[in-house]
Write a protein that holds these residues in place. Structure first.
Motif, PDB file in Angstrom:
ATOM      1  N   LYS A   1       0.844  -1.186   0.000  1.00 25.74           N
ATOM      2  CA  LYS A   1       0.000   0.000   0.000  1.00 25.74           C
ATOM      3  C   LYS A   1       0.884   1.242   0.000  1.00 25.74           C
ATOM      4  N   LEU A   2       0.596   2.140  -0.934  1.00 20.61           N
ATOM      5  CA  LEU A   2       1.357   3.380  -1.040  1.00 20.61           C
ATOM      6  C   LEU A   2       0.719   4.481  -0.202  1.00 20.61           C
ATOM      7  N   MET A   3      -0.592   4.671  -0.349  1.00 20.50           N
ATOM      8  CA  MET A   3      -1.263   5.711   0.418  1.00 20.50           C
ATOM      9  C   MET A   3      -2.770   5.515   0.354  1.00 20.50           C
ATOM     10  N   GLU A   4      -3.429   6.035   1.370  1.00 19.33           N
ATOM     11  CA  GLU A   4      -4.887   5.999   1.443  1.00 19.33           C
ATOM     12  C   GLU A   4      -5.474   7.114   0.574  1.00 19.33           C
ATOM     13  N   GLU A   5      -6.779   7.030   0.360  1.00 17.91           N
ATOM     14  CA  GLU A   5      -7.483   8.093  -0.352  1.00 17.91           C
ATOM     15  C   GLU A   5      -8.726   8.486   0.442  1.00 17.91           C
ATOM     16  N   TRP A   6      -9.112   9.752   0.334  1.00 18.65           N
ATOM     17  CA  TRP A   6     -10.294  10.292   1.007  1.00 18.65           C
ATOM     18  C   TRP A   6     -11.138  11.038  -0.012  1.00 18.65           C
ATOM     19  N   LEU A   7     -12.451  11.065   0.223  1.00 19.52           N
ATOM     20  CA  LEU A   7     -13.396  11.619  -0.746  1.00 19.52           C
ATOM     21  C   LEU A   7     -14.151  12.808  -0.180  1.00 19.52           C
TER      22      LEU A   7
ATOM     23  N   ALA B   1     -15.440  -3.010 -11.656  1.00 21.36           N
ATOM     24  CA  ALA B   1     -16.791  -3.592 -11.551  1.00 21.36           C
ATOM     25  C   ALA B   1     -17.705  -2.762 -10.671  1.00 21.36           C
ATOM     26  N   CYS B   2     -17.679  -1.437 -10.839  1.00 18.74           N
ATOM     27  CA  CYS B   2     -18.549  -0.570 -10.048  1.00 18.74           C
ATOM     28  C   CYS B   2     -19.587   0.099 -10.953  1.00 18.74           C
ATOM     29  N   ALA B   3     -20.659   0.582 -10.345  1.00 11.92           N
ATOM     30  CA  ALA B   3     -21.662   1.355 -11.079  1.00 11.92           C
ATOM     31  C   ALA B   3     -21.053   2.706 -11.473  1.00 11.92           C
ATOM     32  N   PRO B   4     -21.540   3.335 -12.537  1.00 16.13           N
ATOM     33  CA  PRO B   4     -20.971   4.616 -12.965  1.00 16.13           C
ATOM     34  C   PRO B   4     -21.043   5.711 -11.899  1.00 16.13           C
ATOM     35  N   ASP B   5     -22.016   5.637 -10.999  1.00 15.78           N
ATOM     36  CA  ASP B   5     -22.183   6.665  -9.975  1.00 15.78           C
ATOM     37  C   ASP B   5     -21.779   6.154  -8.581  1.00 15.78           C
ATOM     38  N   ALA B   6     -20.908   5.141  -8.552  1.00 18.48           N
ATOM     39  CA  ALA B   6     -20.587   4.464  -7.285  1.00 18.48           C
ATOM     40  C   ALA B   6     -20.011   5.411  -6.242  1.00 18.48           C
ATOM     41  N   GLU B   7     -19.090   6.292  -6.620  1.00 20.37           N
ATOM     42  CA  GLU B   7     -18.472   7.189  -5.647  1.00 20.37           C
ATOM     43  C   GLU B   7     -19.499   8.142  -5.044  1.00 20.37           C
ATOM     44  N   TRP B   8     -20.354   8.683  -5.886  1.00 13.84           N
ATOM     45  CA  TRP B   8     -21.360   9.610  -5.382  1.00 13.84           C
ATOM     46  C   TRP B   8     -22.349   8.919  -4.453  1.00 13.84           C
ATOM     47  N   ARG B   9     -22.770   7.726  -4.811  1.00 14.01           N
ATOM     48  CA  ARG B   9     -23.712   6.998  -3.943  1.00 14.01           C
ATOM     49  C   ARG B   9     -23.065   6.669  -2.601  1.00 14.01           C
ATOM     50  N   LEU B  10     -21.782   6.324  -2.625  1.00 15.48           N
ATOM     51  CA  LEU B  10     -21.067   6.048  -1.387  1.00 15.48           C
ATOM     52  C   LEU B  10     -21.045   7.287  -0.490  1.00 15.48           C
ATOM     53  N   TRP B  11     -20.752   8.451  -1.081  1.00 16.29           N
ATOM     54  CA  TRP B  11     -20.683   9.690  -0.288  1.00 16.29           C
ATOM     55  C   TRP B  11     -22.059  10.083   0.240  1.00 16.29           C
ATOM     56  N   LEU B  12     -23.072  10.015  -0.603  1.00 16.45           N
ATOM     57  CA  LEU B  12     -24.418  10.396  -0.173  1.00 16.45           C
ATOM     58  C   LEU B  12     -24.928   9.466   0.929  1.00 16.45           C
ATOM     59  N   ASP B  13     -24.671   8.167   0.791  1.00 17.87           N
ATOM     60  CA  ASP B  13     -25.138   7.220   1.812  1.00 17.87           C
ATOM     61  C   ASP B  13     -24.522   7.524   3.171  1.00 17.87           C
ATOM     62  N   GLY B  14     -23.259   7.961   3.171  1.00 19.43           N
ATOM     63  CA  GLY B  14     -22.575   8.188   4.430  1.00 19.43           C
ATOM     64  C   GLY B  14     -22.671   9.591   4.978  1.00 19.43           C
ATOM     65  N   GLN B  15     -22.816  10.587   4.089  1.00 14.55           N
ATOM     66  CA  GLN B  15     -22.725  11.976   4.509  1.00 14.55           C
ATOM     67  C   GLN B  15     -24.028  12.756   4.359  1.00 14.55           C
TER      68      GLN B  15
ATOM     69  N   SER C   1     -12.009   6.463   1.266  1.00 12.54           N
ATOM     70  CA  SER C   1     -12.372   5.679   0.091  1.00 12.54           C
ATOM     71  C   SER C   1     -12.167   4.196   0.375  1.00 12.54           C
ATOM     72  N   PRO C   2     -13.004   3.326  -0.178  1.00 13.87           N
ATOM     73  CA  PRO C   2     -12.769   1.881  -0.033  1.00 13.87           C
ATOM     74  C   PRO C   2     -11.577   1.410  -0.854  1.00 13.87           C
ATOM     75  N   GLN C   3     -11.050   2.289  -1.695  1.00 13.67           N
ATOM     76  CA  GLN C   3      -9.889   1.977  -2.515  1.00 13.67           C
ATOM     77  C   GLN C   3      -8.672   2.744  -1.995  1.00 13.67           C
ATOM     78  N   ALA C   4      -7.484   2.245  -2.324  1.00  5.93           N
ATOM     79  CA  ALA C   4      -6.244   2.922  -1.958  1.00  5.93           C
ATOM     80  C   ALA C   4      -5.261   2.731  -3.113  1.00  5.93           C
ATOM     81  N   TYR C   5      -4.111   3.383  -3.012  1.00  3.80           N
ATOM     82  CA  TYR C   5      -3.082   3.283  -4.047  1.00  3.80           C
ATOM     83  C   TYR C   5      -2.054   2.242  -3.630  1.00  3.80           C
TER      84      TYR C   5
END
Length: 307
Positions: A165-171, A206-220, A277-281
């Protein structure tokens, strides 16, 4: 040595030439490209490979209509030859020297926004090492030996490969100051209903086209409905560029958009990065052999650049 391969003590000059031809053809996955590198005709390359296959009693390539592909035996022998060839090159260079070329594969967004601006620092520290950067959204086949190191954005699951793992990511949503004022977005997520959302359709595999936005809206902001107005891209940096030019609101990734936030071209209308983010670098490479010194130097240098 792999089963069926001639012992090194019995290799003739012709057999060595055939093995080298196979190594180059396997690296390119192309007889034509191997012919260019070796200053031979494609027919000569094909004949050398056929003689090698005959002497080993193995089929090394599948001959398809417009390409060649390693068989399981071909992959096994190529992996063994690649290790030996790297060692030979190091010995001829006087040891495992910090010199030579490194082929790096990276996803477009992290390459554009994070890696490329830092490469001058690596070049200054290691002037005898050259970096050949390949950028796209495709998967990397390390078996072909064409890539030494990859920089991936993912969940850390890389079967059969070594990774660190190189670094985490935040949205956090990001847009231009003008767009935020025009749509009354500051501290008002409900105003997204009148905004245009900018989507990275390949945010992760393998994500939906709006996956990042749905993740943020669900949590925030679970009370906010995802608006229908959108522009879609296959790169996060293009989403950010569109946001800079007042096209809408992008899902900003901290590692990518920090320079634009610092310059004031982008703002975070709903507050700071507080959603991991559920993803990292990750730095990813073949697990079959130790990294050559020049690749290890880049690997360690990149770890030092991460925040």
């Amino acid at each position: 040595m792999p089963p069926g391969m001639p012992r090194m003590s019995t290799l003739t000059a012709s057999q060595f030439a055939n093995l080298h031809t196979f190594l180059v053809a396997a690296r390119h996955a192309s007889f034509a490209l191997a012919a260019q590198e070796l200053a031979l005709t494609p027919s000569a390359v094909s004949h050398r490979i056929a003689r090698l296959e005959s002497s080993l009693g193995l089929r090394l390539f599948q001959r398809l209509t417009r390409q060649v592909k390693l068989t399981a035996d071909g992959e096994r022998i190529f992996a063994a030859l690649q290790i030996g060839w790297d060692g030979l090159q190091a010995a001829l260079a006087g040891g495992d020297a910090l010199a030579g070329s490194i082929t790096v594969h990276a996803r477009p967004s992290i390459a554009q926004c994070w890696l490329v601006p830092r490469l001058a620092g690596f070049a200054a520290q290691y002037p005898d090492v050259s970096v050949d950067l390949r950028v796209d959204n495709e998967s990397v086949d390390f078996r072909a030996g064409q890539v030494d190191l990859a920089l991936h954005y993912g969940d850390g699951h890389f079967p059969g490969l070594a990774s660190r793992k190189l670094m985490e990511e935040w949205l956090a949503p990001a847009c231009s100051p003008h767009y935020a004022r025009e749509h009354g977005l500051f501290d008002a997520p409900h105003q997204l209903s009148s905004a245009t959302l900018l989507h990275d359709t390949l945010a992760w595999p393998a994500c939906a086209p709006d996956a990042e936005w749905r993740l943020w809206l669900d949590g925030q902001a679970p009370e906010v409905t995802l608006p229908a107005r959108s522009l879609r891209f296959d790169r996060a940096d293009l989403c950010a560029q569109a946001a800079i030019h007042h096209a809408g609101v992008a899902m900003g990734r901290r590692q990518l958009v920090q320079p634009w936030l610092a310059s004031g071209q982008l703002v975070l209308p709903f507050g700071p990065f507080n959603l991991p983010s559920p993803q990292a670098y990750y730095l990813v490479h073949s697990a079959h052999a130790a990294l050559p010194a020049r690749v290890q130097a880049l690997f360690d240098w990149l770890l030092g650049q991460a925040i």
